[in-house]
Design a protein around this motif. Structure first.
Motif, PDB file in Angstrom:
ATOM      1  N   VAL A 178      -2.667  -7.054 -10.718  1.00 47.67           N
ATOM      2  CA  VAL A 178      -2.092  -6.089  -9.780  1.00 47.67           C
ATOM      3  C   VAL A 178      -2.613  -6.450  -8.391  1.00 47.67           C
ATOM      4  CG1 VAL A 178      -2.044  -3.685  -9.024  1.00 47.67           C
ATOM      5  CG2 VAL A 178      -1.862  -4.250 -11.464  1.00 47.67           C
ATOM      6  N   THR A 179      -1.701  -6.705  -7.463  1.00 52.00           N
ATOM      7  CA  THR A 179      -2.074  -7.065  -6.106  1.00 52.00           C
ATOM      8  C   THR A 179      -1.415  -6.093  -5.140  1.00 52.00           C
ATOM      9  OG1 THR A 179      -2.244  -9.412  -6.707  1.00 52.00           O
ATOM     10  CG2 THR A 179      -2.082  -8.880  -4.362  1.00 52.00           C
ATOM     11  N   VAL A 180      -2.238  -5.436  -4.325  1.00 49.82           N
ATOM     12  CA  VAL A 180      -1.748  -4.464  -3.351  1.00 49.82           C
ATOM     13  C   VAL A 180      -1.994  -5.041  -1.964  1.00 49.82           C
ATOM     14  CG1 VAL A 180      -1.810  -2.089  -2.549  1.00 49.82           C
ATOM     15  CG2 VAL A 180      -2.389  -2.632  -4.942  1.00 49.82           C
ATOM     16  N   THR A 181      -0.904  -5.372  -1.284  1.00 46.32           N
ATOM     17  CA  THR A 181      -1.037  -5.988   0.029  1.00 46.32           C
ATOM     18  C   THR A 181       0.223  -5.733   0.845  1.00 46.32           C
ATOM     19  OG1 THR A 181      -1.425  -8.060   1.234  1.00 46.32           O
ATOM     20  CG2 THR A 181      -0.138  -8.193  -0.795  1.00 46.32           C
TER      21      THR A 181
ATOM     22  N   TYR B  31     -10.720  10.547 -19.395  1.00 47.51           N
ATOM     23  CA  TYR B  31     -11.740  10.260 -18.385  1.00 47.51           C
ATOM     24  C   TYR B  31     -11.101   9.388 -17.321  1.00 47.51           C
ATOM     25  CZ  TYR B  31     -15.487   7.684 -16.093  1.00 47.51           C
ATOM     26  OH  TYR B  31     -16.301   7.096 -15.147  1.00 47.51           O
ATOM     27  N   TYR B  32     -11.425   9.668 -16.072  1.00 51.70           N
ATOM     28  CA  TYR B  32     -11.004   8.834 -14.945  1.00 51.70           C
ATOM     29  C   TYR B  32     -12.222   8.554 -14.075  1.00 51.70           C
ATOM     30  CZ  TYR B  32      -6.220  10.182 -16.151  1.00 51.70           C
ATOM     31  OH  TYR B  32      -5.034  10.395 -16.807  1.00 51.70           O
ATOM     32  N   THR B  33     -12.330   7.334 -13.604  1.00 51.75           N
ATOM     33  CA  THR B  33     -13.400   7.031 -12.684  1.00 51.75           C
ATOM     34  C   THR B  33     -13.181   7.793 -11.381  1.00 51.75           C
ATOM     35  OG1 THR B  33     -14.670   5.231 -11.699  1.00 51.75           O
ATOM     36  CG2 THR B  33     -12.284   5.001 -11.675  1.00 51.75           C
ATOM     37  N   ASP B  34     -14.267   8.225 -10.759  1.00 50.94           N
ATOM     38  CA  ASP B  34     -14.178   9.132  -9.605  1.00 50.94           C
ATOM     39  C   ASP B  34     -13.351   8.573  -8.462  1.00 50.94           C
ATOM     40  OD1 ASP B  34     -17.574  10.452  -9.935  1.00 50.94           O
ATOM     41  OD2 ASP B  34     -15.683  10.998 -10.906  1.00 50.94           O
ATOM     42  N   SER B  35     -13.384   7.266  -8.275  1.00 44.98           N
ATOM     43  CA  SER B  35     -12.729   6.659  -7.111  1.00 44.98           C
ATOM     44  C   SER B  35     -11.205   6.792  -7.142  1.00 44.98           C
ATOM     45  CB  SER B  35     -13.116   5.186  -6.996  1.00 44.98           C
ATOM     46  OG  SER B  35     -12.646   4.464  -8.113  1.00 44.98           O
ATOM     47  N   LEU B  36     -10.645   7.154  -8.281  1.00 45.43           N
ATOM     48  CA  LEU B  36      -9.188   7.215  -8.379  1.00 45.43           C
ATOM     49  C   LEU B  36      -8.616   8.459  -7.740  1.00 45.43           C
ATOM     50  CD1 LEU B  36      -8.550   5.922 -11.975  1.00 45.43           C
ATOM     51  CD2 LEU B  36      -8.519   4.669  -9.818  1.00 45.43           C
TER      52      LEU B  36
ATOM     53  N   PRO C 286       0.832  -1.216   0.000  1.00 45.18           N
ATOM     54  CA  PRO C 286       0.000   0.000   0.000  1.00 45.18           C
ATOM     55  C   PRO C 286       0.858   1.254   0.000  1.00 45.18           C
ATOM     56  CG  PRO C 286      -0.882  -1.603   1.537  1.00 45.18           C
ATOM     57  CD  PRO C 286       0.441  -2.157   1.066  1.00 45.18           C
ATOM     58  N   GLY C 287       0.447   2.212  -0.805  1.00 42.39           N
ATOM     59  CA  GLY C 287       1.209   3.442  -0.962  1.00 42.39           C
ATOM     60  C   GLY C 287       2.220   3.391  -2.085  1.00 42.39           C
TER      61      GLY C 287
ATOM     62  N   GLU D  73      -7.745  -1.891  -2.241  1.00 41.95           N
ATOM     63  CA  GLU D  73      -8.951  -1.941  -3.089  1.00 41.95           C
ATOM     64  C   GLU D  73      -8.645  -1.779  -4.577  1.00 41.95           C
ATOM     65  OE1 GLU D  73      -8.463   0.022  -0.464  1.00 41.95           O
ATOM     66  OE2 GLU D  73      -9.123   2.092  -0.850  1.00 41.95           O
ATOM     67  N   ASP D  74      -7.395  -1.455  -4.905  1.00 37.70           N
ATOM     68  CA  ASP D  74      -6.980  -1.394  -6.310  1.00 37.70           C
ATOM     69  C   ASP D  74      -6.595  -2.770  -6.846  1.00 37.70           C
ATOM     70  OD1 ASP D  74      -5.343   1.669  -5.476  1.00 37.70           O
ATOM     71  OD2 ASP D  74      -7.244   1.451  -6.566  1.00 37.70           O
ATOM     72  N   THR D  75      -6.556  -3.767  -5.994  1.00 36.27           N
ATOM     73  CA  THR D  75      -6.224  -5.121  -6.418  1.00 36.27           C
ATOM     74  C   THR D  75      -7.245  -5.617  -7.447  1.00 36.27           C
ATOM     75  OG1 THR D  75      -5.122  -5.692  -4.351  1.00 36.27           O
ATOM     76  CG2 THR D  75      -5.991  -7.513  -5.661  1.00 36.27           C
ATOM     77  N   ALA D  76      -6.741  -6.035  -8.603  1.00 32.35           N
ATOM     78  CA  ALA D  76      -7.619  -6.465  -9.685  1.00 32.35           C
ATOM     79  C   ALA D  76      -6.767  -6.944 -10.846  1.00 32.35           C
ATOM     80  CB  ALA D  76      -8.515  -5.320 -10.149  1.00 32.35           C
ATOM     81  N   VAL D  77      -7.426  -7.545 -11.817  1.00 31.50           N
ATOM     82  CA  VAL D  77      -6.800  -7.776 -13.116  1.00 31.50           C
ATOM     83  C   VAL D  77      -7.076  -6.538 -13.968  1.00 31.50           C
ATOM     84  CG1 VAL D  77      -6.697  -9.218 -15.172  1.00 31.50           C
ATOM     85  CG2 VAL D  77      -7.096 -10.262 -12.924  1.00 31.50           C
ATOM     86  N   TYR D  78      -6.025  -5.988 -14.523  1.00 29.04           N
ATOM     87  CA  TYR D  78      -6.137  -4.778 -15.325  1.00 29.04           C
ATOM     88  C   TYR D  78      -6.024  -5.138 -16.805  1.00 29.04           C
ATOM     89  CZ  TYR D  78      -5.949  -1.803 -11.226  1.00 29.04           C
ATOM     90  OH  TYR D  78      -6.246  -1.169 -10.037  1.00 29.04           O
ATOM     91  N   PHE D  79      -6.945  -4.598 -17.586  1.00 28.97           N
ATOM     92  CA  PHE D  79      -7.013  -4.863 -19.017  1.00 28.97           C
ATOM     93  C   PHE D  79      -6.852  -3.559 -19.793  1.00 28.97           C
ATOM     94  CE2 PHE D  79      -8.691  -9.160 -18.715  1.00 28.97           C
ATOM     95  CZ  PHE D  79      -9.329  -9.165 -17.479  1.00 28.97           C
ATOM     96  N   CYS D  80      -6.069  -3.601 -20.850  1.00 24.89           N
ATOM     97  CA  CYS D  80      -6.044  -2.470 -21.758  1.00 24.89           C
ATOM     98  C   CYS D  80      -7.016  -2.741 -22.904  1.00 24.89           C
ATOM     99  CB  CYS D  80      -4.642  -2.203 -22.284  1.00 24.89           C
ATOM    100  SG  CYS D  80      -3.892  -3.550 -23.215  1.00 24.89           S
TER     101      CYS D  80
END
Length: 132
Positions: A128-131, A59-64, A14-15, A89-96
């Motif tokens: 991407v895994t944030v832990t 465009y960026y989603t508001d949560s960012l 994190p961070g 909470e940013d942990t996810a599979v990221y797709f372009c």
């Protein structure tokens, strides 16, 4: 062969920060609107950030909250997502993604209506895994 290939995912505390890259082959990225999407476990895919083909609309989603930055280098046929101040909470599979069609009239539409309208090209995703 037309494809998008992501790289740069991984494990981060994190961070921390990561930069994702996505290189296109078989078509000129300069003619496409581009975007980054993510899908967390048990959740639907969401649009993170999108940019038009000219690079002057984003465009960026508001949560960012300004933590992520999308960019492109047409000479390298590559797009990027710089991610700072990463949180669990940013942990996810990221797709372009990239789209050369007229289906999206705004970058907001590209990021929010791909499920309804489709998309020309998707990458296979990078984890991407944030832990701590």
């Amino acid at each position: 062969q037309l494809q998008l290939v992501e790289s740069g995912g991984g494990l981060v505390q994190p961070g921390g920060s990561l930069r994702l890259s996505c290189t296109a082959s078989g078509f000129p990225l300069s003619r496409a609107a581009i975007g980054w999407f993510r899908q967390a476990p048990g959740k639907e895919r969401e649009g993170v950030s999108c940019m038009n083909r000219f690079g002057d609309r984003t465009y960026y989603t508001d949560s960012l909250k300004g933590r992520f930055t999308i960019s492109r280098d047409n000479a390298k046929n590559t797009m990027y997502l710089q991610m700072n101040s990463l949180q669990p909470e940013d942990t996810a599979v990221y797709f372009c993604a990239a789209d050369s069609s007229p289906r999206f009239t705004t970058v907001h539409a590209m990021c929010t209506m791909s499920r309804e309208l489709g998309m020309d090209y998707w990458g296979n995703g990078t984890q991407v895994t944030v832990t701590s």
